[in-house]
Design a protein around this motif. Structure first.
Motif, PDB file in Angstrom:
ATOM      1  N   ASP A  48      -3.107 -10.792  16.418  1.00  0.00           N
ATOM      2  CA  ASP A  48      -2.330 -11.009  15.194  1.00  0.00           C
ATOM      3  C   ASP A  48      -2.896 -10.135  14.087  1.00  0.00           C
ATOM      4  OD1 ASP A  48      -0.742 -13.060  16.378  1.00  0.00           O
ATOM      5  OD2 ASP A  48      -2.382 -14.473  16.055  1.00  0.00           O
ATOM      6  N   PHE A  49      -1.998  -9.440  13.411  1.00  0.00           N
ATOM      7  CA  PHE A  49      -2.391  -8.578  12.293  1.00  0.00           C
ATOM      8  C   PHE A  49      -1.513  -8.889  11.092  1.00  0.00           C
ATOM      9  CE2 PHE A  49      -1.778  -4.687   9.779  1.00  0.00           C
ATOM     10  CZ  PHE A  49      -3.091  -4.468   9.382  1.00  0.00           C
ATOM     11  N   THR A  50      -2.142  -9.116   9.935  1.00  0.00           N
ATOM     12  CA  THR A  50      -1.416  -9.431   8.698  1.00  0.00           C
ATOM     13  C   THR A  50      -1.814  -8.449   7.619  1.00  0.00           C
ATOM     14  OG1 THR A  50      -1.406 -11.792   9.280  1.00  0.00           O
ATOM     15  CG2 THR A  50      -0.924 -11.216   6.989  1.00  0.00           C
ATOM     16  N   LYS A  51      -0.822  -7.871   6.975  1.00  0.00           N
ATOM     17  CA  LYS A  51      -1.032  -6.884   5.918  1.00  0.00           C
ATOM     18  C   LYS A  51      -0.449  -7.405   4.617  1.00  0.00           C
ATOM     19  CE  LYS A  51      -1.742  -2.854   3.906  1.00  0.00           C
ATOM     20  NZ  LYS A  51      -3.101  -2.339   3.592  1.00  0.00           N
ATOM     21  N   MET A  52      -1.295  -7.547   3.582  1.00  0.00           N
ATOM     22  CA  MET A  52      -0.834  -7.990   2.274  1.00  0.00           C
ATOM     23  C   MET A  52      -0.255  -6.800   1.511  1.00  0.00           C
ATOM     24  SD  MET A  52      -1.338 -11.244   2.177  1.00  0.00           S
ATOM     25  CE  MET A  52      -0.932 -11.447   0.428  1.00  0.00           C
ATOM     26  N   ILE A  53       1.046  -6.871   1.207  1.00  0.00           N
ATOM     27  CA  ILE A  53       1.690  -5.818   0.438  1.00  0.00           C
ATOM     28  C   ILE A  53       1.505  -6.053  -1.050  1.00  0.00           C
ATOM     29  CG2 ILE A  53       3.842  -4.574   0.062  1.00  0.00           C
ATOM     30  CD1 ILE A  53       2.693  -4.351   2.896  1.00  0.00           C
ATOM     31  N   SER A  54       1.567  -7.315  -1.448  1.00  0.00           N
ATOM     32  CA  SER A  54       1.371  -7.724  -2.840  1.00  0.00           C
ATOM     33  C   SER A  54       0.742  -9.115  -2.811  1.00  0.00           C
ATOM     34  CB  SER A  54       2.702  -7.725  -3.599  1.00  0.00           C
ATOM     35  OG  SER A  54       3.547  -8.768  -3.144  1.00  0.00           O
ATOM     36  N   PRO A  55       0.350  -9.656  -3.973  1.00  0.00           N
ATOM     37  CA  PRO A  55      -0.231 -11.003  -3.954  1.00  0.00           C
ATOM     38  C   PRO A  55       0.688 -12.080  -3.389  1.00  0.00           C
ATOM     39  CG  PRO A  55      -0.737  -9.912  -6.024  1.00  0.00           C
ATOM     40  CD  PRO A  55       0.219  -9.018  -5.293  1.00  0.00           C
ATOM     41  N   HIS A  56       2.004 -11.817  -3.350  1.00  0.00           N
ATOM     42  CA  HIS A  56       2.957 -12.821  -2.869  1.00  0.00           C
ATOM     43  C   HIS A  56       3.677 -12.414  -1.589  1.00  0.00           C
ATOM     44  CE1 HIS A  56       2.437 -15.023  -6.611  1.00  0.00           C
ATOM     45  NE2 HIS A  56       2.695 -13.909  -7.276  1.00  0.00           N
ATOM     46  N   PHE A  57       3.552 -11.175  -1.151  1.00  0.00           N
ATOM     47  CA  PHE A  57       4.333 -10.690  -0.013  1.00  0.00           C
ATOM     48  C   PHE A  57       3.398 -10.099   1.032  1.00  0.00           C
ATOM     49  CE2 PHE A  57       6.949  -7.363   2.101  1.00  0.00           C
ATOM     50  CZ  PHE A  57       7.882  -8.210   2.668  1.00  0.00           C
ATOM     51  N   ALA A  58       3.663 -10.445   2.312  1.00  0.00           N
ATOM     52  CA  ALA A  58       2.828  -9.973   3.416  1.00  0.00           C
ATOM     53  C   ALA A  58       3.689  -9.713   4.634  1.00  0.00           C
ATOM     54  CB  ALA A  58       1.740 -10.994   3.748  1.00  0.00           C
ATOM     55  N   ILE A  66       5.461 -15.936  -0.645  1.00  0.00           N
ATOM     56  CA  ILE A  66       4.994 -17.232  -1.136  1.00  0.00           C
ATOM     57  C   ILE A  66       4.608 -17.096  -2.602  1.00  0.00           C
ATOM     58  CG2 ILE A  66       3.278 -19.062  -0.862  1.00  0.00           C
ATOM     59  CD1 ILE A  66       2.942 -18.219   2.022  1.00  0.00           C
ATOM     60  N   ASN A  67       5.162 -17.987  -3.410  1.00  0.00           N
ATOM     61  CA  ASN A  67       4.739 -18.093  -4.810  1.00  0.00           C
ATOM     62  C   ASN A  67       4.615 -19.566  -5.170  1.00  0.00           C
ATOM     63  OD1 ASN A  67       7.365 -18.989  -5.147  1.00  0.00           O
ATOM     64  ND2 ASN A  67       8.057 -17.175  -6.255  1.00  0.00           N
ATOM     65  N   GLU A  68       4.582 -19.873  -6.458  1.00  0.00           N
ATOM     66  CA  GLU A  68       4.323 -21.246  -6.878  1.00  0.00           C
ATOM     67  C   GLU A  68       5.443 -22.209  -6.506  1.00  0.00           C
ATOM     68  OE1 GLU A  68       4.140 -18.627  -8.724  1.00  0.00           O
ATOM     69  OE2 GLU A  68       1.990 -18.403  -9.144  1.00  0.00           O
ATOM     70  N   LYS A  69       6.687 -21.743  -6.453  1.00  0.00           N
ATOM     71  CA  LYS A  69       7.818 -22.630  -6.217  1.00  0.00           C
ATOM     72  C   LYS A  69       8.562 -22.384  -4.913  1.00  0.00           C
ATOM     73  CE  LYS A  69       8.962 -23.758 -11.007  1.00  0.00           C
ATOM     74  NZ  LYS A  69      10.042 -23.834 -12.019  1.00  0.00           N
ATOM     75  N   MET A  70       8.292 -21.283  -4.239  1.00  0.00           N
ATOM     76  CA  MET A  70       9.101 -20.941  -3.068  1.00  0.00           C
ATOM     77  C   MET A  70       8.231 -20.364  -1.967  1.00  0.00           C
ATOM     78  SD  MET A  70      12.549 -18.595  -2.941  1.00  0.00           S
ATOM     79  CE  MET A  70      11.713 -17.251  -3.772  1.00  0.00           C
ATOM     80  N   MET A  71       8.606 -20.655  -0.736  1.00  0.00           N
ATOM     81  CA  MET A  71       7.954 -20.102   0.438  1.00  0.00           C
ATOM     82  C   MET A  71       9.029 -19.641   1.414  1.00  0.00           C
ATOM     83  SD  MET A  71       5.433 -21.905   3.257  1.00  0.00           S
ATOM     84  CE  MET A  71       6.784 -22.877   3.915  1.00  0.00           C
ATOM     85  N   VAL A  75      -6.535 -10.434  12.560  1.00  0.00           N
ATOM     86  CA  VAL A  75      -7.001  -9.541  11.505  1.00  0.00           C
ATOM     87  C   VAL A  75      -6.062  -9.698  10.328  1.00  0.00           C
ATOM     88  CG1 VAL A  75      -7.507  -7.158  10.848  1.00  0.00           C
ATOM     89  CG2 VAL A  75      -7.896  -7.937  13.211  1.00  0.00           C
ATOM     90  N   GLY A  76      -6.622  -9.949   9.161  1.00  0.00           N
ATOM     91  CA  GLY A  76      -5.813 -10.100   7.956  1.00  0.00           C
ATOM     92  C   GLY A  76      -6.494  -9.459   6.764  1.00  0.00           C
ATOM     93  N   GLU A  77      -5.712  -8.814   5.935  1.00  0.00           N
ATOM     94  CA  GLU A  77      -6.247  -8.169   4.736  1.00  0.00           C
ATOM     95  C   GLU A  77      -5.968  -9.000   3.506  1.00  0.00           C
ATOM     96  OE1 GLU A  77      -4.740  -4.234   4.515  1.00  0.00           O
ATOM     97  OE2 GLU A  77      -5.550  -3.627   6.453  1.00  0.00           O
TER      98      GLU A  77
END
Length: 332
Positions: free
Chosen positions: A79-89, A123-128, A330-332
């Motif tokens: 599994d590999f996870t790439k964070m594009i922004s603080p809310h999007f991956a 993911i943010n404060e009100k929505m996933m 692996v996650g960034e």
């Protein structure tokens, strides 16, 4: 230090008529012990107007599930996870192993298989928003949106190209001060509702009801959960013939022991499981043993920040089957 103490002024003599220094302690020791009803009155009273909010109905056994329902697997997983922004991956998952197909008797037939999934999460404060799609075209969608601080909407869907295998579920959750309630709507004319209420600071009781219109089936169930800082006990009974009990003992902040008991009146199946959940500094170890002769364990070792090594094993003595797997996350 010695000279300053030796030249310190002596304390003044006690006032005339004052009791000796230990007179109060001696008087308390000589006093008669309180009566049982006086001790009960001295205990802290339960404030029934300020009870805590219970856990969601479907999570009453979450502590037991952590130890007894570990995500064991067979083969290789990456599994590999790439964070594009603080809310999007974005995520990529590769699995290579085998699946079991039905067979007569206790024989186990396995067919090699492989799968790739691409996922996107917001993911943010009100929505996933969470979505995954496999190379075979299967889609898994999870949505949660908070309409208010107390009311939220959840959507779980699984879409496939095969007819009659797609599923969807809508949940409307309301979180009160000391209760939770949920309304469920799904495909195949499924309708359900549940409610759980805190009765005391540690005890919560709940009930549920559902109707499956396509199969003309209905059911009602009740649950109870008692939660303390040291242990958690739950019980669940339904008119479908299912009885489920669980108990978790919190040995320490990092060690938990769990057990459960399940009885199905329709199939006359009885299963009991015993498991553990051990969290170390760099790893987490979970495992269980059940009355069906199955022993399983899952090790998750954190090699470096963002890199986790997984080792999974399961042995079924009655079926003479075993499963072994290793993976990397692996996650960034």
């Amino acid at each position: 230090m010695g000279s300053s103490a030796s030249h310190a002024a002596a304390p003044p003599p006690p006032a005339y008529g004052a009791p000796p220094p230990f007179a109060a302690a001696d008087a308390a020791a000589a006093a008669p012990p309180p009566k049982p009803h006086e001790e009960a009155a001295a205990e802290e009273k339960v404030d029934y107007l300020n009870l805590p909010c219970p856990v969601p109905y479907e999570e009453i056994q979450r502590e037991a599930f952590m130890a007894l329902k570990a995500d064991t697997f067979e083969g290789m997983r990456f599994d590999f996870t790439k964070m594009i922004s603080p809310h999007f991956a974005l995520s990529h998952s590769v699995n290579m192993g085998s699946v079991e197909v039905p067979a007569q008797g206790n024989d186990v037939i396995k067919i090699p298989t492989s799968n790739y999934e691409f996922g996107a999460n917001f993911i943010n404060e009100k929505m996933m928003l969470m979505g995954r799609i496999s190379h075979e075209g299967r889609e898994n969608i999870r949505v949660k949106f908070d309409l208010t601080e107390k009311l939220s909407v959840k959507i779980n869907a699984q879409l496939t190209s095969e007819p009659h295998y797609s599923q969807g579920m809508f949940n409307f959750d309301y979180k009160g001060k000391d209760f939770r309630t949920q309304i469920q709507l799904g495909n195949n004319a499924f309708y359900g509702a549940n409610y759980i209420q805190s009765v005391t600071k540690n005890l919560s009781l709940g009930t549920e009801a559902f109707w499956l219109g396509q199969q003309r089936k209905s059911g009602v169930g009740v649950v109870a959960r008692y939660d303390t800082k040291k242990w958690v006990a739950t019980g669940q009974i339904a008119t479908t013939g299912m009885v489920a009990l669980s108990y978790v003992q919190k040995v320490s902040e990092k060690v938990s022991l769990a057990s459960d008991f399940m009885y199905n009146q329709m199939t006359k199946d009885v299963t009991a499981s015993f498991g553990y959940d051990y969290i170390l500094r760099q790893c987490r170890l979970r495992g269980k043993l059940d009355t069906n002769g199955v022993i399983s364990a899952l090790l998750e070792e954190r090699l470096t920040p963002g890199v986790t090594f997984q080792l999974s094993a399961e042995i079924d003595h009655w079926k003479k089957d075993y499963k072994f797997g290793f993976g990397m996350a692996v996650g960034e």
